[in-house]
Each structure stands twice: as structure tokens, then as C-alpha cells.
Design an enzyme around this catalytic site. Structure first.
Site: not given
Ligand code: ADP
Length: 474
Positions: A166, A242, A276, A377
Site C-alpha cells: 500500500k 523505518e 528522514c 522533526e
């Protein structure tokens, strides 16, 4: 969608937009629970025969996918640039990086070795083999919409697993283009299946709870990873995660600050900061701070912002309005707490309708731990710079995060390089290197950055179970 070797349409669809212009790019199916179930069933049936193929046969399929990907690299990059937003050249780099996983695992498929283990009994032998885990459910993000697919699918297929994937709802067209390659490479029906959904929650719940799914591999935010990992844990499924990062970059005083500024300008603003492994805290020694900030600011101020297909663009749009909102909130919070904006610090093209979601590449100086940007982040084009005085303290500051994905350091001193890379609590360290990634190198983090590794030998292990056979001799 691609289920059991067939392209499947649905009554209900959703629209995908060009991220630079907000114009519609196409409509894709919105799967319901029955279609997700059908994809899992197809993967389960296909697994029974796919697992019996030889590693050489699986390698040949992967190699064919690699060749097709290279043949179509320009078209894939164009599509990615429109659908995801990154500049065309960066999109082409991603397509090639993505193709590398197919090539690398075509080779690694043949190196799935077992062992013989000495027994304490004369008449006993132990043999281990590594067998595929079974049906894999993969969930991929929008920021690297092609390479994150091959980074999961290539090792899974090499191991002998089948896959239901997906993709992110922002970038399903890139996933469709990859599945056209899998189909054209002649992979047997059901070995790879694609389901697209607008609202991912139900699909994630089905994946994590379904008895036929043996493994969840996810790349995305830490919040969603925590949720999916928890649910998968209740059903004792294997997981690879991850997740987010908050990378420090330390410039040691022995290093030429101009050289470091050049490298960090490139990596911090890669994919508009939507990676990331993007540096989120740039620590510079006070003795070289002025030269570093001058060089960094001059480079960042020159970066051209625009649609990924426009000439000379370095900074594309962010993925959506919420992303711009988040970046701006962090920048405004930092300013209100004393940070200085050396360039950028604002939204762009706000008076032009349908001009995507752009934020000016920004350098912030005087960043401190009280600011949100120091811990959260950003996923946007901002370089927060922190000036330090003491080398012992800076390593502690760099480690002061719940994340543990990537960290960077610049030094010419071998001892400093080795000691610092050993002391940094992150899974990936770049030593004078802004691109410490490759299909051949393990990628992954610790703490809230995730579980497991992708790429490299370790990436294959994520899709294998070890079986031991104890044999009594007569
Ligand atoms: P981001 O915030 O960067 O968009 P997400 O973690 O939300 O990151 O998205 C990464 C991937 O996870 C996408 O494919 C998205 O559709 C998917 N996702 C988000 N929420 C869920 C959920 N509850 N269950 C399953 N998948 C999810």
C-alpha cells in the site's frame, strides 16, 4: 490496483494532484476491505509456488525488473517530479537508487546461506536453513515514492516472500508505474499486489491483524509506526520500521568550514528537507561559525525554488499545506525564542493561486534547546545552526534526542572521526560524507527511529526465518 496479476478498477476513486501546481494528475482506485482481502489471499496462494522457485529464477525476475526500470527511468522521474515535487534531477537519482535495490537483491538472492553446527552428540548433526517468512504487507511513504518500494519488494521477493503493498495516498501513481514494471517483467500472478487507499487506517489494521500476513514492513512517521507496531505485536507479526529522524551534524574546528557548509547545504535541503536522514541540527564550533554561516547562507539564498520540472530548480514544493504550516510554526517559534533568520523564513508564492506549497529555504542561527525545531522533526527546507564551544559537550547534545537514525560529522582528524562515530547513538553515520546510503549498505535507526534494517545483507534477513534441523544418525 494490481491484484493477482490483474489491473483492478473500483467504483470509488480518489484524485492525485501535481504538488507544484495543485492540478489533478489522475484518479486511482480506493480499495475496500474485500479488495484488500483479495490481495492478501492472492499473495498467500502465490506464495506456495513462489517459495519453491530457485534463487536463480527469482534473481532473473529481479534483474528483468531492474532493466525495465532503467529503460523507463526518464518517464519515472518525470512522473515522480510531478506527483511528489522533487526536482527532475533528484527524481532521476532516486529512480537509479531504487533500481539498485533490484540489482543488488538479484545478486543477494543467491547468497542466502545456512550453516552446519557441531553437535555434542557423535550421532547428531545440525543444519540451519533460512526460509521466507511468508506473505509480507508493505506500507510506503510519499517522500521517496519509488525507491522505498524497491527497498522492500526486492529483498522480499529475493527471499521467496510474496507482497501486498500500500503506497502513500499522495503518491500512488509512482507505485502504479512500478507495478507496471513488475507486471511487464512477467512476475507470476499474486507475487506482488498493489492496493491504493485514500484513508490508510483501515488497510493498516487489516494488514496487522490478518492471519495470513506474516510480516509488516513500514516506512513513515514515528507516530504511525508506533501504532502499527503495537497492533502487529498483539498478533505476533514480525515488523520492520523505518521511522522519523532528527539528525545532528557536527562540524569540528579542524575542518574547513567552507567545505562543510557546501556539503551540509546540499544534504539539508535535499528533497526540500523531506527526508528522514536530513540534518535537523547543525552544530558548528564558535571559531569557525562566522565563515560557516556566511557560506551556508550565501548558498541557500541562491537556491531556486519552483516546480520540479522547471529549469535549475533546487527546492521543490512541500507535500501539502499542513507541511508548510508545520515548518512555518517551527520557524516562528524559533524566532520568538531568539533565533535569527539569515535567509528565508517565509512562505512563497502565497498570492499565486494553485502554486503548490512552497517554503523559502531558510537558515536559522542561534538555535537553542528550548525551541521546538531543536527536537521535533521539521521535514522542510530549514537549516537550524547551533554554535558550540566544547567538543565533549557537543556529542552529548547531538545524542539528546529520542530519534536515532542518521548523524553527520566533519573532521580531518582520524581519531576524532572514529571516536565520534562510535559515541553517536544513531544507525547511520556520515563522516565527511553527505550520502551514507546505498543498496549495499544497511539503512535504519535505533530508538524512535525504528526497528530493523533495509538494504544490504541485513535487509534480506528481515524476510527470512532461520530453521534448524537436528538429524540423528543411525
Ligand atoms: P507522513 O506524516 O510523513 O505522511 P505517515 O506515517 O502518515 O507519514 O505516512 C506514511 C505511510 O503510512 C503512508 O503510506 C500512509 O498512508 C501510511 N499510514 C498513515 N497512517 C496509517 C495507519 N493508521 N495505518 C496504516 N498506514 C498508515
Amino acid at each position: 490496483m494490481y491484484i493477482n496479476g490483474e489491473w483492478v478498477q473500483t467504483d470509488e476513486q480518489f484524485t492525485v494532484f501535481n504538488k507544484a501546481t495543485n492540478e489533478p494528475l489522475g484518479d486511482v482506485p480506493n480499495a475496500n476491505a474485500a479488495q484488500i482481502e483479495a490481495a492478501i489471499q492472492a499473495a498467500h496462494v502465490a506464495y506456495k509456488t513462489w517459495r519453491e522457485t530457485t534463487a536463480y529464477e527469482r534473481a532473473a525476475y529481479l534483474y528483468r525488473c531492474y532493466e525495465l526500470m532503467l529503460e523507463r527511468q526518464e518517464a519515472l522521474a518525470q512522473l515522480m517530479s510531478s506527483e511528489q515535487g522533487k526536482p527532475l534531477k533528484a527524481a532521476l537519482n532516486e529512480v537509479r537508487y531504487g533500481a539498485d535495490f533490484l540489482l543488488w537483491y538479484a545478486e543477494e538472492a543467491k547468497r542466502n546461506y545456512g550453516a552446519t553446527i557441531p553437535s555434542a552428540r557423535h550421532n547428531q548433526r545440525f543444519i540451519t536453513t533460512q526460509q521466507p517468512v511468508g506473505v509480507v504487507a508493505a506500507i510506503t511513504p510519499w517522500n521517496y515514492p519509488i525507491s522505498m518500494i524497491t527497498r522492500k519488494v526486492a529483498p522480499a521477493l529475493a527471499a521467496g516472500c510474496t507482497v501486498v503493498l500500500k503506497p502513500a495516498e499522495a503518491t500512488p501513481l509512482c507505485a502504479q508505474a512500478m507495478f507496471e514494471i513488475f507486471a511487464d517483467a512477467g512476475l507470476p500472478a499474486g507475487v506482488v499486489n498493489l492496493v491504493t487507499v485514500l484513508n490508510p487506517r483501515e488497510c493498516g489494521d487489516i494488514f496487522c491483524q490478518h492471519p495470513l500476513v506474516k510480516k509488516i514492513t513500514f516506512t513513515g512517521s514515528t507516530a504511525v509506526g508506533r501504532y502499527l507496531g503495537g497492533l502487529a505485536g498483539q498478533h505476533l507479526k514480525r515488523v520492520s520500521m523505518e521511522l522519523g529522524g532528527h539528525a545532528p551534524a557536527i562540524v569540528f574546528p579542524d575542518m574547513d568550514p567552507i567545505y562543510a557548509a557546501k556539503g551540509l547545504a546540499l544534504v539539508t535541503f535535499l528533497n526540500s528537507g523531506q527526508a528522514c536522514i536530513s540534518p535537523n541540527r547543525l552544530y558548528v564550533h564558535k571559531d569557525s561559525a562566522e565563515a560557516f554561516l556566511t557560506e551556508l547562507t550565501s548558498r541557500v539564498a541562491k537556491m531556486k525554488v519552483g516546480g520540479g520540472l522547471e529549469d535549475g530548480v533546487a527546492i521543490g514544493p512541500l507535500i501539502n499545506a499542513a507541511a508548510v504550516e508545520k515548518v512555518d510554526a517551527q520557524v516562528q517559534d524559533a524566532i520568538s525564542k531568539g533565533a535569527q533568520v539569515l535567509t528565508g523564513g517565509k512562505r512563497l508564492f502565497t498570492d499565486e493561486p494553485n502554486r503548490g506549497h512552497f517554503y523559502a529555504p531558510t537558515v536559522l542561527a542561534g538555535v537553542t534547546p528550548e525551541m521546538h525545531i531543536y527536537r521535533e522533526e521539521t521535514f522542510g527546507p530549514v537549516a537550524p545552526v547551533i554554535i558550540y564551544e566544547n567538543i565533549e559537550d557537543v556529542i552529548e547534545q547531538a545524542n539528546d534526542t529520542e530519534y536515532g537514525l542518521a548523524a553527520y560529522l566533519y573532521t580531518n582528524d582520524l581519531s576524532t572521526a572514529i571516536k565520534t562515530s562510535e559515541a553517536l547513538e544513531f544507525g547511520i553515520i556520515g563522516v565527511n560524507d553527505i550520502n551514507p546510503t546505498s543498496a549495499a549498505a544497511p539503512f535504519g535507526g535505533i530508538d524512535h527511529s525504528g526497528l530493523g534494517r533495509e538494504g544490504a545483507r541485513e535487509g534480506l534477513q528481515e524476510y527470512l526465518e532461520t530453521k534448524v534441523c537436528g538429524i540423528a544418525l543411525s
